[in-house]
Design an enzyme around this catalytic site. Structure first.
Site, PDB file in Angstrom:
ATOM      1  N   GLY A 143     -25.575  34.473  -1.580  1.00  0.00           N
ATOM      2  CA  GLY A 143     -24.481  35.007  -2.373  1.00  0.00           C
ATOM      3  C   GLY A 143     -23.672  33.926  -3.071  1.00  0.00           C
ATOM      4  N   CYS A 144     -22.358  34.109  -3.049  1.00  0.00           N
ATOM      5  CA  CYS A 144     -21.456  33.215  -3.775  1.00  0.00           C
ATOM      6  C   CYS A 144     -21.490  31.781  -3.252  1.00  0.00           C
ATOM      7  CB  CYS A 144     -20.028  33.755  -3.704  1.00  0.00           C
ATOM      8  SG  CYS A 144     -19.798  35.315  -4.587  1.00  0.00           S
ATOM      9  N   ALA A 145     -21.922  31.574  -2.020  1.00  0.00           N
ATOM     10  CA  ALA A 145     -22.000  30.221  -1.459  1.00  0.00           C
ATOM     11  C   ALA A 145     -23.277  29.496  -1.870  1.00  0.00           C
ATOM     12  CB  ALA A 145     -21.913  30.286   0.064  1.00  0.00           C
ATOM     13  N   GLY A 146     -24.205  30.200  -2.519  1.00  0.00           N
ATOM     14  CA  GLY A 146     -25.531  29.650  -2.778  1.00  0.00           C
ATOM     15  C   GLY A 146     -25.557  28.391  -3.608  1.00  0.00           C
ATOM     16  N   LEU A 347     -17.504  30.006  -0.894  1.00  0.00           N
ATOM     17  CA  LEU A 347     -17.520  30.948   0.235  1.00  0.00           C
ATOM     18  C   LEU A 347     -18.562  32.026  -0.042  1.00  0.00           C
ATOM     19  CD1 LEU A 347     -13.661  31.344   0.528  1.00  0.00           C
ATOM     20  CD2 LEU A 347     -15.110  30.180   2.191  1.00  0.00           C
TER      21      LEU A 347
END
Length: 362
Positions: A143-146, A347
């Site tokens: 997700g956004c942490a990728g 995050l």
């Protein structure tokens, strides 16, 4: 050590401003006037002006199967990933000379918004003259942490192979996951926030001959840290349904910045013996304006140190893993002087936090 020598981006062709999205959602969901007053302010509060998508506005007005959505994902992932790679390896802002495709030793492909086996990176090998022995590391579901995690894993690999290079590609088409029949608040928040985009970054080892291709001071990765909160899998992610990927987006995320992320970054400062005052800039993934504001409060810093996070959010929305590469590219374009330090952060699902300590180096 590894050096981030170049970043490239690719922007999908359909630009939709926030007022258009708000009007579209009102029509698609058939809200009453009372529901409009209660729910639609989320679009104004997001502080996003424009987003870009792989599909036209009319696409969102129709029903689509999971197969149709995923087909759009695959087709566009190949097309826009190639554009981002070309922009990265041939970027005149950052490179004296273009980096040949044959120079890439590892490809890390990061995505969470569609499915493909073989993974998209295998298709890219057919379209550009990468070597047949290039190593591949697809990362899915971060997700956004990728984007931040992809950079960290590339750093680990290049640190072990200092004569080599690693190409990280982040590709997300959040728009095609839109669920026309999902009237939950989390879907509305996702519709107000997420956009499409693709980015690529090149990490070069300290003994690689391609390190000489950089044109200016670039971020050197000095250290990384990962942290995952136990029993937090319901905070963020996807539910897989017959109609596709259904967003999970908890309202507790800003409060987790003030607790979980605060603890992580304080441990990070201590681990690397760096003081907050020494950090020139924060290259933060803009999960949303409330997340950025919570970070400001935790760090006790002025908005200026996160300005490109706010700017990218305003102009492109949250593009999941890709967004932090857009933010990084804007800071690199500023030509930050050697010796300054930055922290790159993101995050994501898990609930997870990724931090990288960067020092700008000639």
């Amino acid at each position: 050590m590894s050096y981030i020598c170049s970043v490239g981006t690719s922007i999908p062709k359909y630009n939709i401003n926030q007022e258009e999205v708000k009007e579209l959602v009102q029509n698609v969901f058939g809200y009453t006037n009372r529901e409009v007053k209660r729910l639609l302010p989320v679009f104004d509060n997001a502080q996003i002006e424009n987003r870009q998508f792989a599909v036209a506005k009319t696409w969102f007005e129709e029903e689509h199967t999971f197969a149709e959505k995923n087909s759009i994902y695959q087709e566009n992932a190949i097309h826009y990933s190639l554009e981002a790679i070309d922009d990265c390896l041939q970027n005149e802002h950052f490179l004296k000379n273009s980096i040949p495709y044959e120079a890439v030793d590892l490809i890390i492909y990061v995505s969470s918004s569609g499915l493909s086996t073989p993974t998209i990176d295998a298709f890219l090998l057919n379209e550009r003259p990468f070597r047949q022995d290039v190593q591949r590391m697809p990362l899915w579901g971060l997700g956004c942490a990728g984007g931040a995690i992809g950079l960290s894993r590339a750093h680990d690999w290049v640190k072990a192979h200092p004569e080599k290079t690693a190409l990280i590609i982040c590709c997300e088409f959040c728009g095609v996951t839109f669920q026309k029949g999902d009237h939950r608040k989390s879907n509305l928040v996702g519709t107000a926030l997420f956009g499409d985009g693709v980015g690529a970054a090149l990490l070069v080892g300290e003994n690689s001959p391609y390190l000489e291709y950089k044109k200016q001071a670039v971020p050197q990765v000095k250290g990384t840290s990962s942290r995952t909160k136990k029993d937090s899998t319901e905070v963020m992610g996807w539910n897989v349904t017959n109609s596709g990927l259904e967003v999970i987006f908890a309202k507790s995320i800003p409060s987790l910045v003030e607790s979980f992320w605060k603890e992580h970054i304080e441990l990070f400062f201590h681990q690397f013996q760096v003081k907050k005052e020494a950090i020139h800039t924060y290259i933060a993934h803009p999960g949303g304006v409330k997340v950025l504001q919570a970070m400001e409060e935790v760090l006790k810093v002025e908005k200026e140190k996160l300005k490109h996070s706010y700017n990218v959010l305003r102009d492109h929305g949250n593009m999941s893993s890709v967004t932090v590469l857009y933010v990084l590219k804007e800071w690199m374009k500023e030509g930050i002087k050697a010796g300054e330090k930055s922290i790159l952060s993101a995050l994501g699902p898990g609930f997870s936090s990724e931090l990288l300590l960067l020092e700008w180096s000639e």
